[in-house]
Design an enzyme around this catalytic site. Structure first.
Site, short mmCIF file in Angstrom:
data_model
loop_
_atom_site.label_atom_id
_atom_site.label_comp_id
_atom_site.label_asym_id
_atom_site.label_seq_id
_atom_site.Cartn_x
_atom_site.Cartn_y
_atom_site.Cartn_z
N LYS A 263 -14.76 28.22 70.60
CA LYS A 263 -13.57 28.37 69.95
C LYS A 263 -13.33 27.59 68.81
O LYS A 263 -13.41 26.52 68.82
CB LYS A 263 -12.47 28.23 71.15
CG LYS A 263 -11.15 28.25 70.18
CD LYS A 263 -10.08 28.10 71.52
CE LYS A 263 -8.49 28.03 70.84
NZ LYS A 263 -7.61 27.59 72.25
N ASP A 268 -3.80 24.63 65.95
CA ASP A 268 -3.18 25.54 66.71
C ASP A 268 -1.63 25.17 66.96
O ASP A 268 -1.28 24.22 67.60
CB ASP A 268 -3.66 25.58 67.99
CG ASP A 268 -3.04 26.83 69.06
OD1 ASP A 268 -2.28 27.60 68.52
OD2 ASP A 268 -3.21 26.61 70.22
N LYS A 275 4.53 25.93 69.48
CA LYS A 275 4.35 24.92 70.39
C LYS A 275 5.55 23.96 70.02
O LYS A 275 6.16 23.79 69.08
CB LYS A 275 3.06 24.23 70.34
CG LYS A 275 1.76 24.89 70.91
CD LYS A 275 0.57 24.29 70.69
CE LYS A 275 -0.65 24.86 71.04
NZ LYS A 275 -0.68 25.14 72.46
N ASP A 286 -8.59 21.77 68.48
CA ASP A 286 -8.90 23.21 69.37
C ASP A 286 -10.17 23.87 68.42
O ASP A 286 -10.27 25.14 69.19
CB ASP A 286 -7.48 23.91 68.82
CG ASP A 286 -7.14 25.02 69.90
OD1 ASP A 286 -7.55 24.92 71.03
OD2 ASP A 286 -6.29 25.96 69.80
N GLU A 347 -4.15 32.36 71.82
CA GLU A 347 -4.88 32.97 70.52
C GLU A 347 -6.32 32.82 70.64
O GLU A 347 -7.20 33.65 70.27
CB GLU A 347 -4.49 32.39 69.18
CG GLU A 347 -5.06 30.87 69.16
CD GLU A 347 -4.89 29.97 70.08
OE1 GLU A 347 -3.65 29.92 70.52
OE2 GLU A 347 -5.66 28.96 70.04
N ARG A 349 -8.24 33.32 73.22
CA ARG A 349 -9.34 34.41 73.95
C ARG A 349 -9.28 35.57 73.02
O ARG A 349 -10.27 36.48 73.29
CB ARG A 349 -8.54 34.81 75.09
CG ARG A 349 -6.94 35.22 75.16
CD ARG A 349 -6.26 35.06 76.31
NE ARG A 349 -5.88 33.75 76.70
CZ ARG A 349 -4.93 33.34 77.61
NH1 ARG A 349 -4.90 34.41 78.58
NH2 ARG A 349 -4.80 32.02 78.10
N1 BES Z 1 -5.32 25.33 72.57
C1 BES Z 1 -4.46 25.83 73.62
C2 BES Z 1 -4.96 25.25 74.94
C3 BES Z 1 -4.90 23.62 75.12
C4 BES Z 1 -3.70 23.03 75.61
C5 BES Z 1 -5.92 22.66 74.62
C6 BES Z 1 -3.67 21.54 75.72
C7 BES Z 1 -5.85 21.43 74.61
C8 BES Z 1 -4.67 20.72 75.39
C9 BES Z 1 -4.33 27.25 73.61
O1 BES Z 1 -4.46 28.08 72.63
C10 BES Z 1 -2.92 27.42 74.20
O2 BES Z 1 -2.14 27.30 73.64
N2 BES Z 1 -2.89 27.97 75.52
C11 BES Z 1 -1.63 28.55 76.05
C12 BES Z 1 -2.08 29.64 76.99
C13 BES Z 1 -0.64 30.52 77.45
C14 BES Z 1 0.21 30.78 76.19
C15 BES Z 1 -1.14 31.44 78.38
C16 BES Z 1 -1.43 27.34 77.09
O3 BES Z 1 -2.37 26.78 77.93
O4 BES Z 1 -0.43 26.78 77.25
ZN ZN Z 2 -5.25 27.13 70.94
MN MN Z 3 -2.54 28.34 71.65
#
Ligand code: BES
Ligand code: ZN
Ligand code: MN
Length: 499
Positions: A263, A268, A275, A286, A347, A349
């Site tokens: 990835k 992000d 966020k 990320d 995003e 996935r």
């Molecule tokens: N890049 C994040 C995941 C992440 C969170 C990596 C904390 C490192 C530290 C990912 O893109 C994300 O935002 N995932 C969301 C998914 C949710 C919307 C289903 C998450 O984990 O909150």
């Molecule tokens: Zn992400």
């Molecule tokens: Mn994300």
């Protein structure tokens, strides 16, 4: 970073003319003991080095550092006694114990020019990797002339048994592995204003070309034309367009084909599903999965693995803007499946789905994908243990190999009931479930929908382990950690050997 020069030493530890000599201490039932191989140094100190170190507070516990001036008893100016911890299993000190001790010693020696290490007589590979990784620092953005760790050279005392030829090969491999981890760390630590899809693609392509890899880069236009709806959808909110990089190493007598996918979200924000501000800066990491697979395919070439390895690396910046994709959009992914976007922060996935379908067109024997995919990984397994999902047999193999190299890894299931929770009113599937349960697993289930039938695959969620926002420990410095480069390297070596 400027890495220290790593060499095998012919002199004995008691004769090494260096600024500091690193020796290991072991915690025992009745106190502390010296590592095996320290006899000559002990003798030079009159045979009671343990007594002196104990008086200075040494206990042998993991990562403890005690410095002792040698006052002319040996040529090294200072003896650095670093704790290895106890031999808990009774099978001897593990590689990871040596790696952590070597890393802690390097961190304690910043500013010391010439170092010799006796830890190499316990485990040469681990001593080299730990020393190099603990010496890592990233000072490219300091204007005050801050220098890298300052260790210019580490001489590793050669282990007694085994041929020097083997030692040389071990040193070479360990040095290359540490360099690959440092490469990944450098990418991660480069801030997102300088590392964005186009610049990341350029750097990856340049590294690939220098290593003799076949390089392919698709830009926005090519991605649009090629039907990479996930990468284009996520990338369109940023003025800095997305890329798909493919790097291939075709090894001599390659028997197996391995697809690596990582990835590469260079930043992000969450997009329109934005966020919260707290810790958003950490989303500079990320693209850690992308950094790891780029570094690994370059390493495969350096070590001439007899495999065909292709890294397929989707890169995009997830931004909110007037051009950004929206919650409610339906994207047509590469290969034709449609996805309803219910949350633009899920995003990773989406860009990975395109990359997985593309990678499967090559009919790989194995597919390993790694990503900072879910916050749920942190909730389930914490900061230091990656979650491994996928085809059960290969998943378990990757998890076991990860643990064997000292990168925490744990197999996690892909419960079939979660697939129904990804059903979409409009499209083939949605990018998130409507609930908070098993978020790491739901992301894995989503990815599994894009893997071609019959391909043994593993998904490695490194959301926690990829980035160390706290203090350093062992050989893990602050910032990008380079996890899971060493796991990927060991999986490739295992496939090369055992199919
Ligand atoms: N890049 C994040 C995941 C992440 C969170 C990596 C904390 C490192 C530290 C990912 O893109 C994300 O935002 N995932 C969301 C998914 C949710 C919307 C289903 C998450 O984990 O909150
Ligand atoms: Zn992400
Ligand atoms: Mn994300």
């Amino acid at each position: 970073m400027t890495a220290p020069k790593l060499a095998l030493a012919t002199a004995s530890a008691a004769e090494a003319a260096v600024d500091a000599l690193v020796i290991g201490t072991v915690r025992t039932e009745d106190g502390v003991a010296l590592q095996p191989g320290a006899e000559a140094v002990d003798a030079a100190f009159g045979g009671d080095l343990v007594g002196t170190l104990t008086a200075l507070g040494a206990t042998g516990k993991s990562e403890e550092v005690v410095k002792l001036p040698s006052l002319g008893k040996i040529p090294a100016t200072v003896v650095v006694a670093v704790g290895l911890g106890a031999d808990d299993s009774g099978d001897g000190i593990t590689g990871e114990q040596v790696r952590r001790a070597a890393g802690a010693a390097s961190r304690a020696l910043s500013g010391t020019a010439k170092v010799a290490s006796l830890l190499s007589t316990v485990n040469l590979q681990a001593a080299v990797e730990g020393a190099a990784l603990g010496a890592y620092s990233f000072t490219a953005y300091k204007s005050n002339g801050a220098k890298d760790s300052g260790i210019t050279k580490v001489d590793f005392i050669a282990p007694a048994e085994g041929a020097t030829k083997e030692h040389k090969a071990t040193l070479k491999a360990a040095t290359a592995i540490a360099e690959a981890v440092a490469t990944a760390r450098d990418f991660i630590n480069t801030p997102p204003n300088d590392l964005y899809p186009a610049s990341f693609a350029d750097k990856a392509a340049a590294l690939g070309r220098a290593a003799g890899l076949t390089v392919e880069v698709l830009d926005d236009k090519a991605l649009r034309k090629g039907g990479f709806g996930g990468i284009v959808g996520v990338g369109c909110g940023s003025t800095r367009g997305p890329r798909l990089v493919r790097l291939t190493w075709k090894g001599p007598r390659a028997k197996k084909k391995v697809a690596l996918i990582g990835k590469g979200i260079t930043f992000d924000t969450g997009g329109i599903s934005i966020k919260p501000a707290a810790s958003m800066d950490q989303m500079t990491s990320d693209m850690s999965g992308a950094a790891a697979v780029v570094a690994t395919v370059v390493l495969a070439a350096k070590l001439k693995y007899p495999l065909e390895v292709t890294a397929t690396v989707p890169m995009a910046e997830n931004m909110p803007s007037g051009d950004a994709y929206r919650p409610g959009d339906v994207l047509t992914m590469y290969g034709g499946k449609t996805v309803e976007v219910l949350n633009t922060d899920a995003e990773g996935r989406l860009i990975l789905a395109d990359a997985i379908v593309r990678a499967c067109e090559d009919a790989p024997d194995y597919l390993i994908e790694t990503s900072t995919l879910t916050g749920a990984q942190l909730v389930a397994l914490g900061k230091r243990t990656s979650g491994i999902m996928g085809e059960p047999e290969f998943r378990d193999r990757v998890a076991a190999i990860g643990r064997s190299v000292g990168e925490g890894a744990w197999a996690m299931p892909l419960p079939e009931e979660l697939r129904g929770d990804l059903d979409s009113r409009l499209a083939d599937l949605a990018n998130v479930t409507g609930h908070r349960w098993g978020g790491m697993l739901a992301a894995g289930v989503f990815l599994g929908e894009f893997v071609a039938d019959g391909v043994p695959w593993a998904h490695v969620d490194i959301a926690g382990p990829a980035y160390n926002a706290e203090g350093p420990w062992g050989y893990t410095t602050r910032g990008g950690t380079g996890v899971p480069v060493r796991t990927l390297a060991a999986v490739l070596a295992d496939i090369a050997e055992n199919g």
